[in-house]
Write a protein that holds these residues in place. Structure first.
Motif, PDB file in Angstrom:
ATOM      1  N   THR A 166       0.817  -1.211   0.000  1.00  0.00           N
ATOM      2  CA  THR A 166       0.000   0.000   0.000  1.00  0.00           C
ATOM      3  C   THR A 166       0.850   1.260   0.000  1.00  0.00           C
ATOM      4  O   THR A 166       0.312   2.364  -0.078  1.00  0.00           O
ATOM      5  N   ASP A 167       2.168   1.106   0.091  1.00  0.00           N
ATOM      6  CA  ASP A 167       3.096   2.241   0.173  1.00  0.00           C
ATOM      7  C   ASP A 167       4.042   2.200  -1.018  1.00  0.00           C
ATOM      8  O   ASP A 167       4.849   1.273  -1.153  1.00  0.00           O
ATOM      9  N   GLN A 168       3.960   3.205  -1.885  1.00  0.00           N
ATOM     10  CA  GLN A 168       4.823   3.247  -3.065  1.00  0.00           C
ATOM     11  C   GLN A 168       6.291   3.338  -2.684  1.00  0.00           C
ATOM     12  O   GLN A 168       7.163   2.800  -3.368  1.00  0.00           O
ATOM     13  N   GLY A 169       6.575   4.012  -1.565  1.00  0.00           N
ATOM     14  CA  GLY A 169       7.962   4.141  -1.124  1.00  0.00           C
ATOM     15  C   GLY A 169       8.610   2.808  -0.824  1.00  0.00           C
ATOM     16  O   GLY A 169       9.773   2.582  -1.172  1.00  0.00           O
ATOM     17  N   ARG A 170       7.874   1.903  -0.190  1.00  0.00           N
ATOM     18  CA  ARG A 170       8.428   0.579   0.096  1.00  0.00           C
ATOM     19  C   ARG A 170       8.658  -0.209  -1.192  1.00  0.00           C
ATOM     20  O   ARG A 170       9.665  -0.920  -1.324  1.00  0.00           O
ATOM     21  N   LEU A 171       7.737  -0.087  -2.136  1.00  0.00           N
ATOM     22  CA  LEU A 171       7.918  -0.767  -3.423  1.00  0.00           C
ATOM     23  C   LEU A 171       9.139  -0.226  -4.154  1.00  0.00           C
ATOM     24  O   LEU A 171       9.938  -0.998  -4.712  1.00  0.00           O
TER      25      LEU A 171
END
Length: 304
Positions: A166-171
């Motif tokens: 749900t978090d683009q930063g983690r991806l």
């Protein structure tokens, strides 16, 4: 016997390891039977991480620690305090083990090893080649990243790994990790979950015999599941819940479909056993054997 080992988490007093550790200490001949919890909120600040690592480093009675939920945040805030870091901790940007050697602070990211040891217990060595199954990893944080690292290097590598979050930063972070490693770009698809329908679609697209993993943390420290209600798992899938305690909604969803979809459902107990035994071995400089791990596992069952 003297000193203590630490456990960095969110709600450490609820973990079975608090009951298990003294027995394991006796089996392994550790110099201490005491395990202390270092609880930090999920949104802990960099200053809190720095203070904790300095406390562990400077306390002569503190042998070292295992880190759970805070692996990535702790690394980001404190990596420059360590004298030595292993490959995955530096490439992956996480820490799960803090050890001390002759005044030096040593950091390791044990999760790829832990994930591999646990997966090898239930996944046949030729599973992906033989069945054509894919992998869907629900969560791109520390646990999901470590699993994708292990799978990308597995001899029987899946044709496709889908990682959602749900978090683009983690991806983006995990994509960069695999880029630095040299993982083939086409192997892993990174999917931002913008609505429950995203996850439904990802699971609907996964072929039979796929490995579906809850690496989101939901169902442990926070209630919930990354899978919307009434979502079907792929036929004959292996469904792996990384957690072994908590509300475990994902595990309940999988078990409800186990018979009708011919699922193999695995909880996080053996992942827990391997994770703790590997870090304890690192902290106390112990060589683990299969026999020792079996003895630890049998002793731990009494506290489950």
């Amino acid at each position: 016997m003297s000193g203590y080992m630490g456990f960095v988490g969110v709600s450490t007093e609820k973990s079975s390891i608090m009951k298990i550790f003294p027995t394991w200490a006796d089996i392994l001949g550790l110099p201490t039977r005491t395990l202390i919890g270092h609880d930090l909120a999920i949104d802990a600040t960099p200053q809190q991480y720095v203070h904790l690592v300095q406390q562990i480093r400077d306390d002569p009675n503190h042998w070292g620690a295992l880190v759970t939920t805070h692996k990535m945040g702790l690394f980001a805030a404190t990596h420059d305090l360590f004298d030595e870091l292993d490959e995955f901790s530096t490439v992956g940007g996480e820490l799960s083990s803090i050890a001390k050697r002759n005044g030096r602070l040593i950091g390791h990211a044990k999760d790829p090893l832990t994930a591999g040891l646990a997966a090898q217990e239930f996944l046949p060595d030729d599973h992906f080649t033989r069945t054509g199954g894919h992998v869907v990893c629900l969560g791109a944080g520390g646990a999901g990243g470590a699993l994708s690292w292990y799978l990308a290097g597995r001899a029987d590598r899946p044709e496709r790994i889908v990682v959602t979050d749900t978090d683009q930063g983690r991806l983006d972070h995990l994509r960069a990790v695999h880029l630095r490693r040299g993982t083939p770009a086409e192997l892993i698809r990174f999917v931002l979950v913008e609505s429950p329908e995203t996850t439904r679609t990802v699971l609907a697209d996964a072929p039979a015999h796929s490995l579906i993993v809850n690496a989101s943390g939901l169902g442990k420290d926070r209630p919930g599941s990354p899978v919307p209600d009434d979502t079907r798992f792929p036929e004959a899938a292996y469904v792996w819940e990384f957690n072994y305690r908590g509300s475990l909604e994902f595990l309940a969803q999988a078990r409800a479909q186990a018979d009708s979809a011919e699922l193999t459902v695995i909880d996080g107990w053996r992942y827990f056993i391997h994770g703790w035994s590997q870090v304890i071995a690192e902290v106390f400089t112990i060589e683990l054997t299969d026999d020792l791990v079996s003895r630890l596992s049998e002793a731990a069952l009494a506290a489950r």
